[in-house]
Write an enzyme that holds these catalytic residues in place. Structure first.
Site: not given
Ligand code: NAP
Ligand code: G3P
Length: 474
Positions: A153, A249, A283
């Site tokens: 994202n 995160e 997130c």
């Molecule tokens: P995701 O599916 O967990 O993927 C995140 C990253 O991890 C991607 O680069 C993904 O690669 C990689 N990945 C996947 N499986 C892995 C494994 N087994 N080992 C190591 N890396 C692996 O998350 P997303 O769909 O990209 O993002 C959405 C989620 O992230 C939501 O739950 C959101 O809340 C959370 N998020 C949290 C924050 C925060 O700051 N707290 C910010 C943004 C998003 P691939 O793309 O190749 O699968």
């Molecule tokens: O999900 C990404 C998180 O870092 C949100 O960033 O700046 O949109 O609150 P922001």
């Protein structure tokens, strides 16, 4: 079709296996990225290890010049990179360009902040007589090789927010962009390459996390894992990390708590912006409204009015609501809506989906028995939960497996600060939507939302380690 390459040891290199990237907007083919093999990862890690001594031997000032140059290049390219980013993750074109711009400024800030990483000197002050002649010279040193893994994202900003603090602190970086967002990530890498970053200091690894993820997490050359993504994957990363330091995160279920004395017009605008920006794929998006009964009808009506103003469609027409990242996500979101409907939720705005485009949906009368009260939709759906008191609101807030952020809307600041002190989250916003920025603030999640603290200064410190050199002054 454009063939993108990985940046390894100062060179752009191919892999035999490739992944074709399609736009979630219209399935346009955007290009191929390499799917790196384990052997290729090993070679990249060797290059990083070889580059570390010279990079950490530079002064912070010398390292900062590379970051400033990379940031300037990124700024110059924000329109072109923004366009690719918008296509790759279906983010509004203005927001996409804004993400690249924000990243350039973040890199500049990290370069400056890195000049002010301080150590300390301590004199022995404990009971034993020998202590009083001891002095400790405490320095911060880089942890070594940082593995930065970013989510789809914010494929540029949540990559730069790891890479820049790691580099300025004297670390070298292995960067794994999200597959859907990997082209944007590689364009970020190109800015560092074109800034002349020394070979091996910054390397990229593209490939599906489900295929190469475990291997890079467990790689013995990795000294620090800086991961942003979903909670399930983050939990797996945490288990595989062993005794190495990590930054996680993860997901969130941010609540907006609205009390009877709140400015409801202001609250409605903030909540809708916080819940529906980038179609709720943040997130820190507001993912549930907890409103006291006294003002619930009024707030629901105001929220409905604001949601009905949202435009839907093409990111290149800057519509508010754009397609979510893939149909699998859309089906998951739909399931939450159907579950809520089946258990009595009231649709204040009609749910509608066309493939991975979901119209903004506001659900009232949501109860804790419904999955959407607890799950992270990561889409344009917002549940309203009516509560009888602030105490009930607090209980529901803290029952969540997540602990990222919360908002509270009230004119009673002492009450707001007291409420904030009882919330099990990393950040509380008073009379404002939840959000990560400003980027120099601490940004953290607790419980299922993560471990460790980001935010530029905090990230730099997290990716350095203390060294205590003790000597006798007599
Ligand atoms: P995701 O599916 O967990 O993927 C995140 C990253 O991890 C991607 O680069 C993904 O690669 C990689 N990945 C996947 N499986 C892995 C494994 N087994 N080992 C190591 N890396 C692996 O998350 P997303 O769909 O990209 O993002 C959405 C989620 O992230 C939501 O739950 C959101 O809340 C959370 N998020 C949290 C924050 C925060 O700051 N707290 C910010 C943004 C998003 P691939 O793309 O190749 O699968
Ligand atoms: O999900 C990404 C998180 O870092 C949100 O960033 O700046 O949109 O609150 P922001």
């Amino acid at each position: 079709m454009k063939q993108y390459q990985n940046y390894i040891d100062g060179k752009w290199v191919d892999s035999e296996k490739k992944i074709t990237i399609y736009s979630p907007i219209n399935q346009e083919e955007l290009g191929n990225v390499p799917a790196m093999s384990q052997e290729e990862v090993d070679k990249a890690m060797e290059a990083a290890r070889k580059a570390l001594p010279a990079w950490r031997a530079l002064s912070a000032y010398e390292r900062a010049q590379y970051l400033h140059r990379a940031a300037d290049i990124l700024e110059e390219r924000k329109e072109s990179i923004g366009e690719i980013l918008a296509k790759e993750v279906a983010k509004g074109i203005k927001a996409s360009i804004g993400e690249v711009d924000r990243s350039a400024h973040l890199i500049h800030y990290a370069a400056e902040e890195g000049l002010r990483v301080y150590g300390a000197s301590l004199e022995g002050g404990t009971y034993e007589p020998a202590a009083k002649t001891k002095i400790s010279l405490i320095r911060r040193e880089p942890v070594g090789i940082v593995l930065a893994i970013a989510p789809y994202n914010y494929p540029v900003n949540l990559s730069a927010s790891k890479i820049a603090p790691a580099l300025i602190g004297g670390n070298v970086v292995m960067f794994k962009p999200p597959t859907q967002g990997s082209i944007s990530g590689l364009l970020l890498a190109q800015a560092f390459a074109d800034a002349g970053i020394p070979a091996g200091v910054f390397n990229t690894i593209t490939g599906r996390g489900s295929e190469i993820g475990d291997y890079i997490i467990e790689h013995p050359e990795v000294n620090f894992i800086n991961f942003t993504g979903s909670t399930p994957i983050g939990q797996k990363v945490g288990k595989l990390a062993g005794i190495r330091p990590i930054m996680l995160e993860l997901g969130g279920k941010d609540a907006a708590v609205v009390l009877s004395d709140a400015d409801l017009d202001h609250a409605a605008k903030e909540i809708v912006s916080g819940a529906f920006s980038y179609s709720g794929q943040r997130c820190t998006a507001i993912k549930r409204v907890l409103v006291v009964n006294e003002v619930a009808d009024q707030l629901a009506e105001k929220l409905q009015t604001e949601v009905e103003k949202l435009t839907v469609g093409d990111p290149f027409e800057n519509k508010d609501i754009t397609p979510v990242i893939d149909e699998q996500s859309a089906v998951f979101i739909e399931g939450l809506v159907q579950d809520a409907q089946s258990k009595g939720a009231v649709e204040l705005t009609p749910y509608k989906r066309e493939k991975n485009l979901i119209w903004p949906t506001l659900l009232d009368e949501v109860t804790p028995e419904m999955d959407i009260a607890w799950e992270e939709p990561f889409g344009p759906v917002l549940p309203i939960i009516r509560v009888s008191s602030i105490e009930e609101a607090l209980e529901l807030c803290n029952q969540s497996e997540y602990g990222l952020q919360s908002s509270i809307f009230t004119k009673n600041y002492p009450l707001a600060f007291e409420f904030a002190s009882k919330l099990e989250v990393g950040t509380v916003h008073i009379n404002a939507k939840t959000q990560r920025g400003p980027d120099n603030f601490p940004f953290l999640g607790i419980k299922g939302s993560g471990a460790g603290v980001q935010g530029i200064k905090y990230s730099i410190e997290a990716m350095t380690k203390l060294k205590s050199v003790v000597f006798d002054i007599q």
